[in-house]
Motif scaffolding. Structure first.
Motif, mmCIF file in Angstrom:
data_model
loop_
_atom_site.group_PDB
_atom_site.id
_atom_site.type_symbol
_atom_site.label_atom_id
_atom_site.label_comp_id
_atom_site.label_asym_id
_atom_site.label_seq_id
_atom_site.Cartn_x
_atom_site.Cartn_y
_atom_site.Cartn_z
ATOM 1 N N ARG C 46 9.794 -28.516 83.135
ATOM 2 C CA ARG C 46 11.145 -29.070 83.281
ATOM 3 C C ARG C 46 11.970 -28.347 84.341
ATOM 4 O O ARG C 46 13.020 -28.848 84.757
ATOM 5 N N ASN C 49 11.751 -30.410 87.958
ATOM 6 C CA ASN C 49 12.728 -31.458 88.297
ATOM 7 C C ASN C 49 14.142 -31.073 87.848
ATOM 8 O O ASN C 49 15.016 -31.921 87.696
ATOM 9 N N MET C 51 15.480 -30.216 85.121
ATOM 10 C CA MET C 51 16.028 -30.512 83.798
ATOM 11 C C MET C 51 16.478 -29.188 83.183
ATOM 12 O O MET C 51 17.356 -29.138 82.338
ATOM 13 N N GLU C 70 20.111 -32.029 95.132
ATOM 14 C CA GLU C 70 20.938 -32.484 94.018
ATOM 15 C C GLU C 70 20.025 -33.029 92.912
ATOM 16 O O GLU C 70 19.117 -33.825 93.192
ATOM 17 N N ALA C 72 19.898 -35.274 90.425
ATOM 18 C CA ALA C 72 19.599 -36.694 90.229
ATOM 19 C C ALA C 72 18.723 -37.210 91.378
ATOM 20 O O ALA C 72 17.760 -37.951 91.164
ATOM 21 N N ARG C 75 15.155 -35.880 91.046
ATOM 22 C CA ARG C 75 14.397 -36.490 89.951
ATOM 23 C C ARG C 75 13.939 -37.908 90.280
ATOM 24 O O ARG C 75 12.906 -38.355 89.793
ATOM 25 N N ARG C 76 14.737 -38.619 91.082
ATOM 26 C CA ARG C 76 14.333 -39.992 91.427
ATOM 27 C C ARG C 76 13.059 -39.996 92.254
ATOM 28 O O ARG C 76 12.372 -41.007 92.331
ATOM 29 N N ILE C 78 10.544 -37.914 91.632
ATOM 30 C CA ILE C 78 9.479 -37.297 90.829
ATOM 31 C C ILE C 78 9.249 -38.144 89.590
ATOM 32 O O ILE C 78 10.188 -38.430 88.853
ATOM 33 N N TYR C 80 8.222 -39.015 85.802
ATOM 34 C CA TYR C 80 8.441 -38.193 84.617
ATOM 35 C C TYR C 80 7.947 -38.953 83.391
ATOM 36 O O TYR C 80 8.428 -40.050 83.101
ATOM 37 N N ILE C 82 7.047 -38.492 79.206
ATOM 38 C CA ILE C 82 7.206 -37.555 78.092
ATOM 39 C C ILE C 82 6.509 -38.054 76.836
ATOM 40 O O ILE C 82 6.007 -39.179 76.786
ATOM 41 N N GLY C 86 9.884 -42.385 75.523
ATOM 42 C CA GLY C 86 11.305 -42.410 75.841
ATOM 43 C C GLY C 86 11.712 -43.684 76.539
ATOM 44 O O GLY C 86 12.560 -43.686 77.431
ATOM 45 N N THR C 99 13.193 -49.138 86.266
ATOM 46 C CA THR C 99 14.411 -48.321 86.174
ATOM 47 C C THR C 99 14.748 -47.573 87.472
ATOM 48 O O THR C 99 15.860 -47.676 87.993
ATOM 49 N N VAL C 100 13.774 -46.810 87.975
ATOM 50 C CA VAL C 100 14.089 -45.977 89.146
ATOM 51 C C VAL C 100 14.344 -46.820 90.395
ATOM 52 O O VAL C 100 15.326 -46.583 91.104
ATOM 53 N N LEU C 103 17.775 -47.852 90.173
ATOM 54 C CA LEU C 103 18.685 -46.733 90.459
ATOM 55 C C LEU C 103 18.789 -46.487 91.955
ATOM 56 O O LEU C 103 19.854 -46.133 92.462
ATOM 57 N N ARG C 148 6.314 -46.737 84.329
ATOM 58 C CA ARG C 148 7.701 -46.495 84.725
ATOM 59 C C ARG C 148 7.795 -45.302 85.682
ATOM 60 O O ARG C 148 8.562 -45.318 86.643
#
Lengths: 231, 255, 391
Positions: C46, C49, C51, C70, C72, C75-76, C78, C80, C82, C86, C99-100, C103, C148
């Motif tokens: 974690r 990225n 977290m 930055e 956010a 992370r976009r 990379i 992820y 879990i 999730g 989702t990404v 975004l 995802r």
């Protein structure tokens, strides 16, 4: 500024109480009675209804919707309509008892059904495998495990009943709500706080006492939970 | 013994629906009642929703939720009369303001706790894995709140809103006791003049109003909440290992 | 490439989650962090990225200091994945996958089209796309989780125990498909697990961490089995490692013996004539082995009709020529006739060999490894390798 007013001083509150104590105590008594009896009746009625909704799956949705519908009726409306349904007099305290019992049932049926359903499936299967009959299982396994959930529902019912009983004073039923209506009438020429504040304080105390009594009852019925909490 | 036929006669009389000199009819009072209620609910939403979202999202200042919840133990009639007695004398003229302002304050006090508590609980109940995944994929804190937490909290927010609406409509009835308009007028005027059909008719109208508003909010909920969250999808498509996890919701309805 | 440079994570209460971690996760490879709970493997993941932010040291992703990007935005770029997937309960599967791209402000239609491709790529029925996560099983949800993470085609993927919440059968399926997918995509992957078998199966290199966030050993799976760095790693890697290490040792071209066969549908009495030691291997028209037929203690008079598949013993496993020593040994040991079946890439029969013949091959390989290690020992210090690490 307002609370510093002469009429709202704690001394006035006490003198109001000592001047009217027999009246106030009798209101407190009937308020307690009007709050508690519907909880007891509501519980007695909801247990079998909740069990039915659990036992027969198809009963659950209509039962929960119907009782939810009852809950949308404002208490004042129910108090006023009761005489037409029961044939009682307008000011008969029975109206309040029946109306609040209806609310308690409305709240508790779902709670009882969900509480009985909160027993883990493997516990139920173990009980059946050990040879308990359906009734024994209900009495010895499902009901005890559902006690905390039902107790939580009872606490909500008791506390909201104390508040709803006070509403009945606006149509003339004698209980602690009379302190509010009296205070209202005595404030015509200028604010007179003692009865209103006394009423608020006594109502809150009554609600806390009932709430605490249910907590104690729940604890004494579920000794195993204390063991877990102590660990 | 009061019979329902009198009540039906009263409700069926068009004269009772129209305004008369010195007395407002059912239409006017219905609108009044709705207006008092909607204003209070909107104010309570404006307070409870952002506060609940913020507390639930940040996990900070949770004591506010319990403090606001404690308000629910206070009897609403007592509060209504207390606020009327405190505020009423300071407001002169301006029509109903002396009754309206204390009433709205009490209604807002009443409607805020369920909205706040349920919004907070709704955000709290969002699956931690979903929240973690959202942040891990690069959503900003605000995006996590509005794109993940809020949509998943909607069922609980709606149940809080519905509970608040019911309590507000019920309590707005009692406001007639201190002199405000609304459907409660018929209840208390009927009681005073021993006109029991009017009293019962007024009570029934309040109940119907409460039911209709609840129904409208339920429809709004159906429209606003994703089917993935409400579980309204074909059950045949469900995998064998899924179990419906319904949350037991307890709501206080005072008044 | 992801580079940890003296990375530490120390909490205000004094707990050290990660202690001076120094390692490189090479590009296009799977690096597995494995260790007992409390070893800081998830914390280390974690921190990549952001977290969690490290309290000491730096992490570089392709030579860019992660702490300077930055969060956010970082992370976009990379992927992820879990443990419990999730997924967002309020979004359909296709929108979850997209989702990404959403975004990043990509065109919605294009993003959904790509999401549909990914849904199929991870082995899901495209009909699932319009469903909600609650309508999927745990294994299916996990596949969506992988899809995802792949949606914006990130070069780097972080996977935190992605397969541990599903049952063993599904887990094995997901692992195999994950390896197949990685074979096609060649992402730089950091994978966290507490399961050493999963680490050995999936990892190109494995980092074993011990409680307190120390790196105990960084090695290829074969090295880990052959040469555990210390008693902790040896204990964690577990039993049977001599045998398991065979799974990383190429068998080379196995010396097979010719095996007489009969076809499905052949006459039973004729089949008995081909049997050796009471067993005959049955193949189909394409010479693919189907199973063994037993004749021990069966009188000729009892033999009527043809060889059918329901008469076959299916106990034996098959070893691919060019596979590992473990496959070869297992084929010999599991065969009811004692003769292990070796096949080619088209699953056609090459021949058979016995366990003692496999053991002989193992001995030869070990001897050559000892020789190499001896040479190596002359130049460097530690040794003790038993089996060569070449896959």
């Amino acid at each position: 500024m307002i609370l510093a007013d002469d009429n709202s001083s704690p001394l006035k509150l006490f003198s109001y109480f000592s001047n009217n104590h027999s009246q106030v105590l009798s209101w407190l008594w009937s308020h307690a009675w009007l709050s508690v009896v519907p909880v007891v009746i509501g519980l007695i009625v909801s247990l079998p209804l909740g069990w039915l909704a659990r036992r027969y799956r198809w009963v659950y949705p209509p039962m929960v919707s119907l009782t939810g519908l009852l809950y949308t009726i404002p208490s004042i409306a129910l108090f006023v309509v009761m005489p037409s349904l029961l044939g009682t007099r307008i000011l008969d305290p029975i109206n309040v008892v029946v109306a609040l019992s209806v609310y308690t049932v409305a709240l508790l049926v779902r709670v009882v059904a969900d509480g009985l359903g909160s027993v883990p499936e493997e516990v139920n299967q173990a009980a059946t495998a050990m040879g308990l009959t359906r009734f024994q299982r209900l009495l010895k396994v499902e009901l005890p495990i559902a006690v905390p959930v039902i107790a939580a529902g009872l606490r909500v019912a008791a506390v909201s009943n104390v508040s709803m009983v006070a509403v009945a004073a606006t149509i003339g039923v004698p209980e602690l709500g009379q302190l509010f209506t009296n205070g209202f009438q005595l404030s015509v020429s200028g604010p007179y706080y003692p009865p209103i504040l006394l009423g608020l304080i006594l109502c809150v105390i009554l609600a806390l006492v009932l709430d605490f009594a249910i907590v104690l009852l729940n604890r004494s019925l579920t000794p195993w939970r204390r063991v877990v909490a102590a660990r | 013994m009061i019979s329902f036929s009198g009540v039906i006669t009263w409700l069926n009389d068009p004269g009772n629906w129209r305004d008369r000199v010195g007395q407002e009819g059912i239409f006017t009072q219905l609108l009044n009642h709705l207006q008092y209620s909607v204003v209070a609910i909107l104010i309570a939403l404006a307070i409870g929703l952002p506060l609940g979202l913020l507390i639930g999202h940040s996990g900070r200042a949770t004591f506010i939720v319990s403090a606001v919840n404690a308000l629910r133990a206070l009897p609403t009639v007592g509060l209504l009369i207390l606020f009327y007695v405190i505020i009423g004398p300071h407001i002169h003229g301006k029509g109903d303001a002396a009754f309206l302002i204390p009433t709205e304050i009490v209604l807002v006090l009443l409607a805020t706790p369920p909205i706040l508590a349920n919004t907070y609980a709704g955000v709290q109940n969002v699956e931690p894995a979903a929240r973690d995944a959202a942040a891990g994929m690069g959503m900003t804190s605000t995006q996590v709140l509005f794109r993940v937490e809020l949509p998943n909290a909607l069922p609980l927010i709606f149940s809080g809103l519905r509970s608040a609406a019911l309590q507000v409509i019920a309590t707005a009835t009692i406001a007639a006791y201190v002199g405000l308009g609304g459907l409660g007028r018929f209840v208390y005027d009927g009681l005073a003049s021993r006109d029991f059909p009017q009293m019962t008719g007024g009570a029934i109208l309040v109940a119907i109003l409460a039911l209709v508003v609840d129904l409208l909010l339920a429809l709004g909920q159906r429209y606003a909440v994703s089917r993935g969250v409400s579980g309204r999808f074909s059950k045949r498509a469900l995998p064998a290992d899924s179990r419906s996890g319904e949350v037991v919701q307890l709501e206080v309805a005072s008044a | 490439m992801i580079r940890f440079e003296h990375v530490s994570k120390r909490y205000p209460d004094g707990t050290v989650a990660v202690d001076d971690l120094d390692l490189i996760a090479p590009s296009n490879q799977i690096t597995v962090f494995v260790g007992p709970s409390g070893c800081g493997k998830t914390t280390s993941l974690r921190m990549i990225n952001r977290m969690i932010d490290p309290t000491g040291g730096k992490i570089f992703i392709d030579d860019q200091d992660a702490s300077r990007v930055e969060p956010a935005k970082l992370r976009r770029g990379i992927g992820y994945v879990i443990q419990h997937a999730g997924l967002f309960p309020h979004r359909t599967i296709v929108d979850n996958v997209a989702t990404v791209p959403f975004l990043l402000g990509h065109d919605k239609r294009a993003a959904r089209k790509r999401a549909m491709e990914l849904i199929e790529r991870v082995g899901l029925d495209p009909k699932m796309a319009k469903r909600y996560p609650a309508q999927l099983s745990g294994g299916q949800q996990q596949r969506v989780g992988v899809a995802r993470a792949l949606a914006a085609d990130p070069p780097v993927m972080l996977m935190d125990e992605p397969f541990s919440a599903v049952d063993p059968v599904v887990r094995e399926q997901l692992q195999n498909e994950f390896l197949r997918l990685q074979g096609e995509l060649g992402k730089t992957i950091v994978f966290v697990t507490h399961d050493i078998d999963e680490a050995i199966k999936l990892g190109d290199q494995v980092a074993v961490l011990r409680v307190g966030g120390h790196l105990a050993q960084l090695a290829t799976p074969a090295e880990l089995l052959a040469q555990p760095a210390d008693p902790f790693v040896a204990g964690f890697v577990g039993r049977d490692r001599g045998y398991r290490a065979l799974g990383f040792t190429a068998a080379g071209t196995l010396p097979t013996n010719d095996e007489p066969t009969v076809r499905l549908g052949a006459d039973l009495r004729q089949a008995k004539g081909s049997a050796q030691n009471g067993w005959v291997l049955v193949v189909d028209d394409r010479q693919q082995p189907q199973g063994w037929l037993a004749f021990d203690g069966v009188a000729d008079s009892a033999l009527h009709g043809q060889v059918t598949s329901d008469l076959l013993n299916l106990g034996g496993t098959l070893a691919r020529q060019g596979g590992t020593l473990r496959e070869a040994l297992d084929a010999a040991l599991s065969s009811p006739s004692g003769r292990g079946v070796v096949i080619d890439d088209e699953r056609r029969l090459i021949g058979t060999l016995t366990a003692s013949e496999v053991l002989q091959r193992i001995e030869e390989r070990a001897a050559s490894t000892r020789h190499e290690a001896g040479v190596a020992m002359a130049s460097s210090a530690p040794a003790g390798s038993v089996v060569d690490g070449a896959p």
